[in-house]
Design an enzyme around this catalytic site. Structure first.
Site, PDB file in Angstrom:
ATOM      1  CE  LYS A  24      -3.260  -3.010   0.181  1.00  0.00           C
ATOM      2  NZ  LYS A  24      -4.114  -3.592   1.288  1.00  0.00           N
TER       3      LYS A  24
HETATM    4  C1  LIG Z   1      -5.097  -4.352   1.720  1.00  0.00           C
HETATM    5  C2  LIG Z   1      -6.393  -4.373   1.797  1.00  0.00           C
HETATM    6  C3  LIG Z   1      -7.331  -4.638   2.754  1.00  0.00           C
HETATM    7  C4  LIG Z   1      -6.739  -5.217   4.151  1.00  0.00           C
HETATM    8  O1  LIG Z   1      -5.621  -4.732   4.571  1.00  0.00           O
HETATM    9  P1  LIG Z   1      -4.552  -5.720   5.634  1.00  0.00           P
HETATM   10  O2  LIG Z   1      -3.688  -4.737   6.089  1.00  0.00           O
HETATM   11  O3  LIG Z   1      -3.746  -6.525   4.460  1.00  0.00           O
HETATM   12  O4  LIG Z   1      -5.428  -6.606   6.418  1.00  0.00           O
HETATM   13  C5  LIG Z   1      -8.430  -4.565   2.805  1.00  0.00           C
HETATM   14  N1  LIG Z   1      -9.139  -4.011   1.430  1.00  0.00           N
HETATM   15  C6  LIG Z   1      -8.455  -3.797   0.545  1.00  0.00           C
HETATM   16  C7  LIG Z   1      -9.328  -3.222  -0.799  1.00  0.00           C
HETATM   17  C8  LIG Z   1      -6.940  -4.032   0.517  1.00  0.00           C
HETATM   18  O5  LIG Z   1      -6.670  -3.712  -0.565  1.00  0.00           O
END
Ligand SMILES: *Cc1c(COP(=O)(O)O)cnc(C)c1O
Length: 397
Positions: free
Chosen positions: A191
């Site tokens: 991210k």
């Molecule tokens: C990454 C992601 C999540 C979950 O995040 P984590 O930190 O990996 O638990 C939820 N929704 C979307 C759209 C994501 O890309």
């Protein structure tokens, strides 16, 4: 010398990030310390939200938001199917059922018409929340969604895990919650801002903020103003017992540590640079791809200023008579990592068992054509050229 492998996404860590983490390791508090508050304040400032509650992951953030709103058994939550598992699973964690909404086949985004169609499939009054997903960093147009949601008394919880640092179509900041009750973020290394594992919820609602803070730490309340058990809370002289805490509701340990929070705050300082670099790489991809076959196109574009998380192309594999798996393997041999975001969640075995085989043609059409190419802020312009050249090679111009 062979060029380094390009993953579809990765973190960008510099010496300041490392120093920030090292400073916490030398300090007294590895968790529940001052870095957590500082990170939350920084995130609230960056998003223009009144409150930011940090937690262990984006998944945890979604769970806290849904649980903090009091959603539970007997309730329904509408979630677009073209997303990561966690967007839907949060409803199941609290015992609610998921109603999968379809998405636009070109953008992958849920619109008001998709929400309306999903509402039609739910018993009247049963839907308590909708979770629009800002896929790839592009934002859902929340105004028409909010109009519908208001009419049906549905809370809007944004899954903004892809979109930190972007602007909504109406020009407001992602996470400012001007048209939602809460927005959820992930700080997974792919991210835009990384803490390793980590997440947060922003909100302008102080009741929800307080509920989520209690839930993320065992449901514990220290020194409540009116204790449920005065016999435990007070000594014989009427003074408050210093050890006393109570648990009015069941909670979790979803806390973010100070180690992670310090990394997050250091990363947040570079958010604008990260977003700008990602946008420049996207522009370069767009320009190069425009010269290729119209069977390979970037995903459809919407308004706002996206904070690009993924660079997704749509390839008409069927018309090109190509297999996506083979293309991915051929690109990998050329040092290029790709991924498919996402297999629609309604097709997962768990959900098919629960709800049967739903037909959501928009999500399935998007899925059939999508391929995520490498996009991360430390990529060079020449890396983009390399990816497009390799794609041309394996697909044929
Ligand atoms: C990454 C992601 C999540 C979950 O995040 P984590 O930190 O990996 O638990 C939820 N929704 C979307 C759209 C994501 O890309």
């Amino acid at each position: 010398m062979t060029a380094p492998f390009l993953p579809y996404g990765r973190q960008a860590i510099d010496d300041d990030d490392i120093a920030a983490v090292a400073a916490v390791l030398r300090s007294d508090a590895l968790t529940t310390g001052p870095e957590v508050d500082r990170f939350e304040q920084a995130l609230a400032q960056v998003t223009s939200a009144a409150h930011a509650v940090s937690c262990n992951s984006g998944t945890g953030a979604l769970h806290l938001a849904v649980a903090g709103l009091g959603i539970g058994e007997g309730d329904k939550v509408i979630v677009p199917s073209l997303t990561f598992l966690a967007s839907a699973n949060c409803a199941r964690y609290v015992g609610a059922e998921v109603i999968f909404a379809d998405v636009d086949p070109n953008t992958g985004l849920m619109g008001a018409t998709h929400l309306e169609a999903a509402l039609d499939r739910a018993p009247r009054g049963s839907v308590k929340a909708v979770i629009p997903v800002h896929l790839n960093g592009q934002c859902c147009d929340l105004s028409p969604i909010a109009e519908l949601a208001d009419r049906h008394h549905i809370a809007i919880v944004e899954d903004a895990c892809h979109a930190l640092g972007g602007l909504m179509p109406d020009g407001t900041k992602v996470g400012s919650c001007t048209t939602s009750i809460a927005a959820c973020f992930s700080f997974h290394p792919v991210k835009t801002v990384a803490t390793g594992e980590g997440g947060a919820v922003t909100t302008n609602d102080s009741k929800l903020d307080a509920a989520m803070r209690t839930l993320r730490s065992h449901g514990m309340v220290r020194q409540p103003s009116t204790p449920a058990s005065p016999e435990f809370a007070f000594g014989p002289d009427g003074q408050a017992n210093p050890w006393y805490y109570e648990m009015p509701e069941l909670g979790l340990n979803y806390r973010l540590s100070d180690i992670h929070a310090a990394l997050g705050r250091s990363q947040l300082r570079k958010l604008d640079t990260f977003v700008a670099r990602r946008a420049a790489l996207v522009a370069r991809y767009d320009a190069l791809l425009a010269k290729l076959s119209n069977r390979i196109r970037p995903v459809g574009r919407v308004g706002g200023r996206p904070a690009w998380h993924l660079y997704v192309v749509q390839i008409d594999f069927a018309a090109l008579d190509k297999d996506r798996g083979n293309i991915m393997r051929a690109l990998s041999e050329r040092g290029i990592g790709t991924q498919v975001h996402y297999l629609p969640v309604h097709l997962q075995p768990y959900y098919q068992r629960r709800y049967g085989r739903l037909n959501l043609p928009g999500a399935e059409a998007y899925y059939a054509r999508c391929l995520s190419l490498p996009l991360f802020p430390t990529m060079n312009d020449s890396d983009v050229d390399r990816v497009v050249n390799a794609l041309t090679e394996v697909i044929g111009s």
